[in-house]
Each structure stands twice: as C-alpha cells, then as structure tokens.
Design a protein around this motif. Structure first.
Motif, PDB file in Angstrom:
ATOM      1  N   VAL A  74       0.998  -1.040  -0.522  1.00  0.00           N
ATOM      2  CA  VAL A  74      -0.275   0.013   0.471  1.00  0.00           C
ATOM      3  C   VAL A  74       0.751   1.479   0.140  1.00  0.00           C
ATOM      4  CG1 VAL A  74      -1.785   1.305   1.036  1.00  0.00           C
ATOM      5  CG2 VAL A  74      -1.802  -1.245   1.487  1.00  0.00           C
ATOM      6  N   THR A  75       0.606   2.098  -0.474  1.00  0.00           N
ATOM      7  CA  THR A  75       1.064   4.056  -0.525  1.00  0.00           C
ATOM      8  C   THR A  75       0.578   4.208  -0.021  1.00  0.00           C
ATOM      9  OG1 THR A  75       0.310   4.466  -3.007  1.00  0.00           O
ATOM     10  CG2 THR A  75       2.308   2.909  -3.007  1.00  0.00           C
ATOM     11  N   GLY A  76       0.897   5.972   0.177  1.00  0.00           N
ATOM     12  CA  GLY A  76      -0.140   6.260   1.307  1.00  0.00           C
ATOM     13  C   GLY A  76      -0.923   6.193   1.852  1.00  0.00           C
ATOM     14  N   SER A  77      -0.425   5.020   2.791  1.00  0.00           N
ATOM     15  CA  SER A  77      -0.981   4.482   4.137  1.00  0.00           C
ATOM     16  C   SER A  77      -1.020   5.585   4.679  1.00  0.00           C
ATOM     17  CB  SER A  77       0.003   3.229   3.937  1.00  0.00           C
ATOM     18  OG  SER A  77       1.176   3.770   4.737  1.00  0.00           O
ATOM     19  N   THR A  78      -0.329   6.618   5.294  1.00  0.00           N
ATOM     20  CA  THR A  78      -0.912   7.419   6.469  1.00  0.00           C
ATOM     21  C   THR A  78      -2.004   8.395   5.704  1.00  0.00           C
ATOM     22  OG1 THR A  78       0.707   8.789   5.385  1.00  0.00           O
ATOM     23  CG2 THR A  78       1.666   7.185   7.070  1.00  0.00           C
ATOM     24  N   GLY A  79      -2.265   7.928   4.941  1.00  0.00           N
ATOM     25  CA  GLY A  79      -3.434   9.162   4.392  1.00  0.00           C
ATOM     26  C   GLY A  79      -4.829   9.085   5.288  1.00  0.00           C
ATOM     27  N   LEU A  80      -6.221   9.546   4.796  1.00  0.00           N
ATOM     28  CA  LEU A  80      -7.821   9.135   5.170  1.00  0.00           C
ATOM     29  C   LEU A  80      -8.265   7.766   4.674  1.00  0.00           C
ATOM     30  CD1 LEU A  80      -9.835  10.326   7.173  1.00  0.00           C
ATOM     31  CD2 LEU A  80     -10.734  11.125   4.326  1.00  0.00           C
ATOM     32  N   VAL A  81      -7.531   7.651   3.014  1.00  0.00           N
ATOM     33  CA  VAL A  81      -8.345   6.397   3.110  1.00  0.00           C
ATOM     34  C   VAL A  81      -7.162   4.870   2.821  1.00  0.00           C
ATOM     35  CG1 VAL A  81      -8.387   5.010   0.967  1.00  0.00           C
ATOM     36  CG2 VAL A  81      -9.311   7.124   1.108  1.00  0.00           C
ATOM     37  N   GLY A  82      -5.691   5.389   3.135  1.00  0.00           N
ATOM     38  CA  GLY A  82      -5.334   4.449   3.788  1.00  0.00           C
ATOM     39  C   GLY A  82      -4.812   3.634   4.215  1.00  0.00           C
ATOM     40  N   THR A  83      -4.688   5.050   5.872  1.00  0.00           N
ATOM     41  CA  THR A  83      -4.983   4.504   7.344  1.00  0.00           C
ATOM     42  C   THR A  83      -6.157   3.592   7.593  1.00  0.00           C
ATOM     43  OG1 THR A  83      -4.015   6.798   7.460  1.00  0.00           O
ATOM     44  CG2 THR A  83      -4.976   5.623   9.827  1.00  0.00           C
ATOM     45  N   ALA A  84      -7.499   4.125   7.358  1.00  0.00           N
ATOM     46  CA  ALA A  84      -8.432   3.175   7.066  1.00  0.00           C
ATOM     47  C   ALA A  84      -8.791   1.814   6.623  1.00  0.00           C
ATOM     48  CB  ALA A  84      -9.754   4.400   6.881  1.00  0.00           C
ATOM     49  N   LEU A  85      -7.507   2.205   5.074  1.00  0.00           N
ATOM     50  CA  LEU A  85      -7.738   0.624   4.899  1.00  0.00           C
ATOM     51  C   LEU A  85      -7.202  -0.468   5.445  1.00  0.00           C
ATOM     52  CD1 LEU A  85      -8.632  -0.877   2.003  1.00  0.00           C
ATOM     53  CD2 LEU A  85      -6.402   0.244   0.920  1.00  0.00           C
ATOM     54  N   VAL A  86      -5.378   0.128   5.348  1.00  0.00           N
ATOM     55  CA  VAL A  86      -4.364  -1.132   6.369  1.00  0.00           C
ATOM     56  C   VAL A  86      -5.065  -1.202   7.444  1.00  0.00           C
ATOM     57  CG1 VAL A  86      -2.484  -0.389   7.809  1.00  0.00           C
ATOM     58  CG2 VAL A  86      -2.564   0.489   5.351  1.00  0.00           C
ATOM     59  N   LYS A  87      -5.490  -0.061   8.196  1.00  0.00           N
ATOM     60  CA  LYS A  87      -6.683  -1.521   9.084  1.00  0.00           C
ATOM     61  C   LYS A  87      -7.999  -2.802   9.364  1.00  0.00           C
ATOM     62  CE  LYS A  87      -9.487   0.078  13.589  1.00  0.00           C
ATOM     63  NZ  LYS A  87      -9.234   1.066  14.321  1.00  0.00           N
ATOM     64  N   VAL A  88      -8.285  -2.034   7.935  1.00  0.00           N
ATOM     65  CA  VAL A  88      -9.624  -3.290   7.948  1.00  0.00           C
ATOM     66  C   VAL A  88      -8.521  -4.482   6.758  1.00  0.00           C
ATOM     67  CG1 VAL A  88     -11.898  -4.027   6.502  1.00  0.00           C
ATOM     68  CG2 VAL A  88     -11.551  -2.080   7.596  1.00  0.00           C
ATOM     69  N   LEU A  89      -7.330  -4.269   6.134  1.00  0.00           N
ATOM     70  CA  LEU A  89      -6.763  -5.021   5.358  1.00  0.00           C
ATOM     71  C   LEU A  89      -6.389  -6.088   6.736  1.00  0.00           C
ATOM     72  CD1 LEU A  89      -5.639  -3.520   2.170  1.00  0.00           C
ATOM     73  CD2 LEU A  89      -7.782  -5.099   2.624  1.00  0.00           C
ATOM     74  N   GLY A  90      -5.750  -5.286   7.574  1.00  0.00           N
ATOM     75  CA  GLY A  90      -4.982  -6.255   8.851  1.00  0.00           C
ATOM     76  C   GLY A  90      -5.921  -7.045   9.204  1.00  0.00           C
ATOM     77  N   SER A  91      -7.215  -6.424   9.728  1.00  0.00           N
ATOM     78  CA  SER A  91      -8.107  -7.289  11.261  1.00  0.00           C
ATOM     79  C   SER A  91      -8.474  -8.545  10.108  1.00  0.00           C
ATOM     80  CB  SER A  91      -9.271  -6.311  11.163  1.00  0.00           C
ATOM     81  OG  SER A  91     -10.106  -5.843  10.002  1.00  0.00           O
ATOM     82  N   ASP A  92      -8.400  -7.948   8.464  1.00  0.00           N
ATOM     83  CA  ASP A  92      -8.879  -9.704   7.492  1.00  0.00           C
ATOM     84  C   ASP A  92      -7.714 -10.681   7.601  1.00  0.00           C
ATOM     85  OD1 ASP A  92     -11.004  -8.508   6.767  1.00  0.00           O
ATOM     86  OD2 ASP A  92     -10.460  -7.316   4.993  1.00  0.00           O
ATOM     87  N   GLY A  93      -6.885 -10.340   8.005  1.00  0.00           N
ATOM     88  CA  GLY A  93      -5.929 -11.281   7.750  1.00  0.00           C
ATOM     89  C   GLY A  93      -4.971 -11.221   6.900  1.00  0.00           C
ATOM     90  N   HIS A  94      -4.735 -10.143   6.044  1.00  0.00           N
ATOM     91  CA  HIS A  94      -3.370  -9.998   4.859  1.00  0.00           C
ATOM     92  C   HIS A  94      -2.667  -9.529   5.833  1.00  0.00           C
ATOM     93  CE1 HIS A  94      -6.727 -10.467   2.347  1.00  0.00           C
ATOM     94  NE2 HIS A  94      -8.064  -9.955   2.480  1.00  0.00           N
ATOM     95  N   THR A  95      -1.259  -9.596   5.051  1.00  0.00           N
ATOM     96  CA  THR A  95       0.090  -9.580   5.181  1.00  0.00           C
ATOM     97  C   THR A  95       0.463  -7.266   4.699  1.00  0.00           C
ATOM     98  OG1 THR A  95       0.724 -11.999   5.684  1.00  0.00           O
ATOM     99  CG2 THR A  95       2.493  -9.591   5.433  1.00  0.00           C
ATOM    100  N   VAL A  96      -0.078  -6.664   5.585  1.00  0.00           N
ATOM    101  CA  VAL A  96       0.044  -5.754   4.544  1.00  0.00           C
ATOM    102  C   VAL A  96       1.377  -4.547   4.395  1.00  0.00           C
ATOM    103  CG1 VAL A  96      -1.235  -2.798   4.589  1.00  0.00           C
ATOM    104  CG2 VAL A  96      -2.143  -5.464   5.389  1.00  0.00           C
ATOM    105  N   CYS A  97       1.793  -4.174   3.965  1.00  0.00           N
ATOM    106  CA  CYS A  97       3.344  -3.313   3.685  1.00  0.00           C
ATOM    107  C   CYS A  97       3.001  -2.586   3.349  1.00  0.00           C
ATOM    108  CB  CYS A  97       4.208  -4.406   2.661  1.00  0.00           C
ATOM    109  SG  CYS A  97       4.232  -6.277   3.285  1.00  0.00           S
ATOM    110  N   ARG A  98       3.409  -1.165   4.433  1.00  0.00           N
ATOM    111  CA  ARG A  98       3.094   0.428   3.758  1.00  0.00           C
ATOM    112  C   ARG A  98       4.662   0.946   2.974  1.00  0.00           C
ATOM    113  NH1 ARG A  98       1.073  -0.351   9.399  1.00  0.00           N
ATOM    114  NH2 ARG A  98       2.908   0.019   9.641  1.00  0.00           N
TER     115      ARG A  98
END
Length: 302
Positions: A5-29
């Motif tokens: 994920v690029t732009g992971s600290t923005g409005l969408v990125g922050t919310a998306l990373v949190k949800v993807l992580g809770s889904d069990g995905h490995t998220v690389c910012r």
C-alpha cells in the motif's frame, strides 16, 4: 494476501490498512524517506521505498496485490505553480516508479488498485457522468488522465488494473467534510456559490469496502466511479448537513469570495459540478453501506 500500500498514512490509506489487517492479510506500507513512519501500528509493517531511485525494501517483493493511494492533498494549499508541480509529481511520477518496481519483480501481483478522482470529468453542469464519459480539460482533469495512464501501463505486465475514481469522501476526522463542520457547528454554514453544482459523495466506509471488493473480485477492471448512487446538489447537501447537526444553514459563501480566497482551487473543488453515477459498481451489484445522504451523514457524524 500480501498487499503493498502506498499513501498508507492518508485518510483512505489509514482506514484501509486497518481493515485489511483485521481481514488477515499481510499489509506492507511502502514508506518514502520523507514519510512519517507508521511502525507503531499493529495492522502492517513498513517497507522502505524511494520512488526517485527505484529502491524497494526486500520485504516488499512478491506481493499478491498493490493499492496505490500516493498523492499530495489536492486541498492542501493554494494552487501556485509550485503546488501544482507537487500535485503532479506525487501522483504521476510516483505511480510511474511503482509500475517500474513491479516490472522488476519475478513474481508480480495479480492486481493493482490505483487511486484517481472524479475530477477527471471537469465541470459538467447537470450532465450525468459514467465511466464512459469523456474527460474534462481543466488542470484536475489533465492530472487525473496522466495519473491513470501511468497506472494502466501495469496491464502490459499481466496485472489487472482498477482505477478508483474517488468522489467527495465523507469522514468525520478528515477530508472535505471535516473542513465543513466548524462553520456549520457555529451556525455560520451555507451553500457554496449558487448551490446548484452537483456533489458526488461517498462515505469512507464504502471507499474501503469498494477497494476490498476490487482486490478480491477478478471481474473488476479499468475505471470505476467510487461514488454513492445518489449525488446531490450543493444546496441540498448543505441543508442535509445542517439538519444532521441541528444547526441552520443561513450564510451562503458567494462564488466571488471563494475565488478571491482560494483562486483556481475554488472553481475546481467547490464550484464545479460533477453528477457522477457508479455505473460499474451497480453492474457488479456492489451493496453500498450508505447509499443515501441523510443516513450517510448520520452514520459518519454519530
């Protein structure tokens, strides 16, 4: 999946990373040298990335999917020539560098979801706009066209590309709505200009849901309008917002005052009209969490 994920600290990125992580995905910012590190979050881990040199940390190699949200804030400052150049380089050059990095990988991702914006359509009055509508001719439209063109180059690598054309994102803690709240809470809110311009909006929850949908659904490809199914005119939006906050909406902001204060940005972001419909999402039967403005604002501001 392993998802970059690029732009992971923005409005969408922050919310998306949190949800993807809770889904069990490995998220690389993917974090550029000047970016604020997000290492304290438990929802993923940071990978060094320098678009200028092409350097990408080894942990970022071999992803299943990539979400590209990089880009300086469109509303982050008056559009001087220097600011415009930053808006361009942070989107176009960064996306170009990202696709080049993917091309060097032996194991390439299956899908690239790359951000864009409904600003690609320009100021179109009452015209109903779908993904097939022609782009506009102003600065934002040109910016979005070039941004999308760079992302689409990943198709030549065998990667499915989805271009998420975001509308006005409604969130309490950031974006356009957060800037509107204070004057309305003080009883000084009102329509912008004539109030006849169309606003194509979407809640942050639905934005995250749609990006997840695009990652997981192989039928999603190409440009996709990320907007709710019921756009409204600015006058209706401001009345609904005021009603939700139990405040009046008696103080319109004249167009000339907005232009005087914000310059070119006022026309592009506040006074232009884009009546955009989510045609592709409807065809794919995406179930919106918040399809109507009154309930959407109620949920966001609850």
């Amino acid at each position: 999946m392993k998802i970059l994920v690029t732009g992971s600290t923005g409005l969408v990125g922050t919310a998306l990373v949190k949800v993807l992580g809770s889904d069990g995905h490995t998220v690389c910012r993917l974090m550029r040298p000047q970016s604020k590190a997000a290492s304290g979050s438990k929802d993923g881990f940071d990978v060094a990335w320098n678009p200028a040199t092409g350097e990408l940390g080894g942990a970022g190699v071999g992803p299943d999917a990539v979400v590209n949200l990089a880009g300086a804030s469109i509303a982050g400052g008056r559009w001087t020539n220097k600011r415009k150049e930053l808006l361009r380089t942070s989107r176009i050059d960064t996306t170009r560098a990202l696709v080049k990095a993917l091309a060097k990988m032996n194991a390439r991702p299956r899908v690239l979801v790359s951000a864009s914006a409904i600003g690609i359509y320009g100021d179109r009055g009452d015209e109903v706009l779908t993904e097939e509508s022609k782009p506009g001719t102003d600065f934002l439209a040109g910016l979005a066209r070039e941004w999308e063109a760079e992302a689409l180059k990943a198709e030549a690598l065998g990667i499915r590309v989805v271009l998420t054309r975001f509308g006005i994102i409604l969130a309490r803690h950031g974006g356009a709505l957060a800037k509107m709240l204070l004057p309305f809470k003080l009883g000084a809110g009102g329509r912008l200009g004539s109030g006849k311009q169309w606003m194509s909006w979407i809640t942050l929850d639905d934005v995250v849901g749609i990006v997840r949908f695009a990652l997981e659904n192989g039928a999603v490809q190409g440009a996709m309008n990320v907007v709710a199914p019921q756009p409204v005119q600015n006058a209706e939006f401001t009345k609904t917002l005021a009603r939700t906050l139990h405040r009046p909406a008696l103080f319109p902001a004249p167009a000339f005052a907005l232009r005087l204060t914000l310059g070119e940005m006022a026309n592009a972001l506040l006074l232009s009209s884009q009546r955009v419909t989510p045609q592709k999402l409807r065809q794919l039967r995406y179930a919106f969490l918040h399809p109507e403005l009154p309930s959407a604002l109620g949920a966001v501001l609850a």
